[in-house]
Scaffold this active site. Structure first.
Site, mmCIF file in Angstrom:
data_model
loop_
_atom_site.group_PDB
_atom_site.id
_atom_site.type_symbol
_atom_site.label_atom_id
_atom_site.label_comp_id
_atom_site.label_asym_id
_atom_site.label_seq_id
_atom_site.Cartn_x
_atom_site.Cartn_y
_atom_site.Cartn_z
ATOM 1 N N HIS A 40 1.188 -1.499 -0.366
ATOM 2 C CA HIS A 40 0.310 0.592 0.296
ATOM 3 C C HIS A 40 1.002 1.619 0.350
ATOM 4 O O HIS A 40 0.757 1.417 1.236
ATOM 5 C CB HIS A 40 -1.130 0.194 1.344
ATOM 6 C CG HIS A 40 -2.283 0.827 1.335
ATOM 7 N ND1 HIS A 40 -3.760 0.696 1.092
ATOM 8 C CD2 HIS A 40 -2.221 2.332 1.242
ATOM 9 C CE1 HIS A 40 -3.997 1.471 1.316
ATOM 10 N NE2 HIS A 40 -3.573 2.790 1.247
ATOM 11 N N GLU B 284 -4.716 0.354 -5.412
ATOM 12 C CA GLU B 284 -4.790 1.383 -6.205
ATOM 13 C C GLU B 284 -3.424 1.671 -6.605
ATOM 14 O O GLU B 284 -3.111 3.130 -6.714
ATOM 15 C CB GLU B 284 -4.894 2.917 -4.680
ATOM 16 C CG GLU B 284 -6.385 2.836 -4.503
ATOM 17 C CD GLU B 284 -7.050 4.001 -3.282
ATOM 18 O OE1 GLU B 284 -6.058 4.337 -3.258
ATOM 19 O OE2 GLU B 284 -8.093 3.631 -3.201
ATOM 20 N N GLU C 250 -12.956 -0.189 -0.079
ATOM 21 C CA GLU C 250 -12.121 0.961 0.443
ATOM 22 C C GLU C 250 -13.841 1.704 0.453
ATOM 23 O O GLU C 250 -14.507 1.873 -1.118
ATOM 24 C CB GLU C 250 -10.784 1.531 0.130
ATOM 25 C CG GLU C 250 -9.796 1.420 0.703
ATOM 26 C CD GLU C 250 -9.068 1.957 0.928
ATOM 27 O OE1 GLU C 250 -8.765 3.518 0.080
ATOM 28 O OE2 GLU C 250 -7.621 2.106 0.693
HETATM 29 O O1 IFM Z 1 -6.273 6.843 2.795
HETATM 30 C C1 IFM Z 1 -6.611 6.948 1.301
HETATM 31 C C2 IFM Z 1 -5.978 4.979 1.606
HETATM 32 O O2 IFM Z 1 -4.847 4.639 1.972
HETATM 33 C C3 IFM Z 1 -6.333 4.732 -0.186
HETATM 34 N N1 IFM Z 1 -7.390 5.203 -0.441
HETATM 35 C C4 IFM Z 1 -7.685 6.756 -0.678
HETATM 36 C C5 IFM Z 1 -7.859 6.983 1.373
HETATM 37 C C6 IFM Z 1 -8.900 8.003 1.107
HETATM 38 O O3 IFM Z 1 -7.841 8.552 0.302
#
Ligand code: IFM
Length: 451
Positions: A119, A164, A356
Site C-alpha cells: 500500500h 490502488e 474501501e
Molecule cells: O487514505 C487513502 C488510502 O490510503 C487509499 N485510498 C483512499 C484513502 C482516502 O484518500
C-alpha cells in the site's frame, strides 16, 4: 435497517504507513514515504507519520475496536521495509513477528485478516535502484510475497496484492503530490506496467504458498464529460482509459486499452498479469468530471491537486450539493454506476468486495458527553451501502464492504486534518474514542441476516 444478503462480509480497512508509526524502530528500513514526508513543503502543516496512530504499540487495543463492532474482516497492509528493510534479501525478524502477533490477535478475536502486500510504502532502497520504473522491483515484490505467505499462510487465507496502483502512479509518478514525486507525466506508464507485473507475480507466489483466495484493490471512479461537446467526450474517454482501464483491463482482459501499448510490452507479461483472481477489490470515493482544456481558462485551484497544463484533459469540479470536509463530492450512485460498469466491461469479473469506502469529516474530539457525534459519516456510509445493495439488485456479485477507515490516520499529503475513522484518535494523547458511526456500524452488522 438496510439488509445485505446473508454471508455478506462487513470489514474495516487501514494501511501500514497511515497507522503504524514506529517508523525507524526494531529494524524497520525507510520507505519512499518516510523520505517524502521529511522533505519540507510536502505534507500539510509539515506533518509526518513517524508516530501516526502508534498502532505498532497499540494494536491490541485497536483489534478490540475492530472486533467488538462484530467486524468480519480486517484489511490492513504490511510495511514492506518493516519486513525487508532493504526491499529484498535480509528479513527483519522483528517486523515479521509484529504481523504474526497482529494476525493471532485478530484470529483470537474472531476477525478474519485480509492483508494487502503493498500500500504505497516502497522500501527506499528499491527506489534508489529505480523503484517502479525498474522491472526488477516487480520480482522483488513477488519474493516479499513469498516471505509473508511462508510465515503467515497457515493462518491468513485471504490476500490482496497491491492497493490502488492508479493512484500511486498518477500522484507519485505522473505528478508530484505523493512519494516518490517524480512528475513523469505519461512517462510514468512503465511504472504502471511494472506494478501490474508485480501483481501477477505476487498472485503466483501467494498461490504457490497455499493462499486460499487472492485479489487486488483498485480505485475506480465513474468519469463523465463536462458537456456533450465531442471534445469533452473524447477527453473524458482518454482520462478514463488512463486512470481506470489501464489498470483493470490487463488484469481482467489480458490487454491494455491502447493496442499499441499492449504490443509494446514483453511477451508473456500479460498472461502473468491476467491470471484469474478469486475476488476483485473496488475502492470508491467520488466520480470525476473531465473537459477538454479551454484556451485561456485557469484550472489552478479547481481541484485539490493541480494537473499540469498541456495535457489533453482537465478534471473539473463535480457538481454536488454535498461534500465531505475534504471537499470531495458525495455521490453514492457513483458506486452503483462503477460496479455495474465493471460487471458490463468484464464478463469474467470475479466476485467483488468494496475494499474501501468512507469519508473525512472534521467532527472534533469527544464532547462533554464523552462521545464523538459524526452523523454525516453515518449518512455517508448508509447511502453508499444502499448503493452497493442497488448494484446487487442489478446483478453485480458484491460479497463485502469495508469502511475506510477503522481509525483516524495519516491521510498522505493532507496529514492528520482529514479524519476517515470510525474511531477517533486524539493527536496529543493518541487516545481512541469510538465515534457514533462505530456504534452505528456495530448495530448494522448485528442486524444482518444470519448466514
Ligand atoms: O487514505 C487513502 C488510502 O490510503 C487509499 N485510498 C483512499 C484513502 C482516502 O484518500
Amino acid at each position: 435497517m438496510l439488509q445485505l444478503p446473508a454471508g455478506f462480509r462487513f470489514g474495516m480497512s487501514t494501511a501500514a504507513f497511515q497507522i503504524e508509526g514506529a517508523a525507524a524502530l526494531d529494524g524497520k528500513g525507510p520507505s519512499i514515504w518516510d523520505t517524502f514526508t521529511a522533505r519540507p513543503g510536502t505534507i500539510r502543516h509539515g506533518e509526518d507519520a513517524a508516530v501516526a496512530a502508534d498502532h505498532y504499540h497499540r494494536y491490541v487495543e485497536d483489534v478490540g475496536h475492530i472486533a467488538e463492532a462484530g467486524t468480519h474482516d480486517y484489511r490492513f497492509s504490511f510495511s514492506w521495509p518493516r519486513v525487508l528493510p532493504g526491499g529484498r534479501g535480509q528479513v527483519n525478524g522483528n517486523g515479521l513477528d509484529f504481523y504474526d502477533r497482529l494476525v493471532d490477535e485478530l484470529l483470537t478475536a474472531g476477525v478474519r485478516p485480509v492483508p494487502t502486500l503493498y500500500h504505497w510504502d516502497l522500501p527506499q532502497a528499491l527506489e534508489d535502484e529505480g523503484g517502479w520504473m525498474n522491472r526488477d522491483t516487480s520480482y522483488a515484490l513477488a519474493d516479499y510475497a513469498a516471505v509473508l505467505v511462508d510465515r503467515l499462510g497457515d493462518r491468513v487465507r485471504d490476500w490482496i496484492t497491491l492497493n490502488e496502483m492508479n493512484v500511486q502512479i498518477l500522484y507519485g509518478y505522473a505528478l508530484t503530490d505523493h512519494a516518490p514525486a517524480l512528475g513523469l507525466g505519461l512517462g510514468a506508464l512503465p511504472a504502471a506496467h511494472h506494478q501490474l507485473l508485480a501483481h501477477g507475480l505476487a498472485v503466483q507466489a501467494l498461490r504457490a504458498g497455499g493462499a486460499a483466495t487472492v485479489g487486488v484493490a483498485s480505485q475506480h471512479f465513474p468519469v463523465s464529460p463536462a458537456s456533450d461537446d465531442p471534445a469533452d467526450v473524447e477527453a473524458a474517454a482518454l482520462f478514463a482509459g488512463l486512470t481506470n482501464w489501464t489498470f483493470s483491463d490487463p488484469i481482467l482482459l489480458g490487454e491494455y486499452p491502447d493496442p499499441e501499448f499492449t504490443a509494446s510490452v514483453p511477451a508473456g507479461d500479460l498472461e502473468i498479469i491476467s491470471a484469474p483472481l478469486d475476488f476483485y477489490g473496488v475502492n470508491y470515493y467520488e466520480p470525476t468530471r473531465i473537459e477538454a482544456p479551454r484556451e485561456g481558462k485557469d484550472y489552478h485551484g479547481v481541484l485539490e491537486v493541480d494537473v499540469p497544463s498541456g495535457l489533453p484533459f482537465s478534471p473539473v469540479a463535480v457538481e454536488s450539493d454535498e461534500r465531505t470536509d475534504f471537499g470531495w463530492a458525495i455521490v453514492p450512485s457513483g458506486l452503483t454506476d462503477i460496479l455495474v460498469t465493471l460487471r458490463d466491461r468484464y464478463p469474467g469479473l470475479p466476485p467483488v468486495v468494496v475494499t474501501e469506502n468512507g469519508a473525512s469529516f472534521h467532527d472534533g474530539g469527544p464532547g462533554p458527553d464523552g462521545r464523538v457525534h459524526d452523523p454525516r459519516r453515518i449518512a455517508f456510509l448508509e447511502a453508499h451501502l444502499g448503493a452497493v445493495a442497488a448494484a446487487i439488485d442489478k446483478g453485480v456479485d458484491v460479497r463485502g464492504y469495508y469502511v475506510w477507515s477503522a481509525l483516524d490516520n495519516f491521510e498522505w499529503a493532507a496529514g492528520y486534518d482529514e479524519r476517515f475513522g470510525l474511531v477517533h484518535v486524539d493527536r496529543d494523547t493518541l487516545d481512541r474514542t469510538r465515534k457514533d458511526s462505530w456504534f452505528w456500524f456495530r448495530d448494522l452488522i448485528a442486524g444482518q441476516p444470519r448466514s
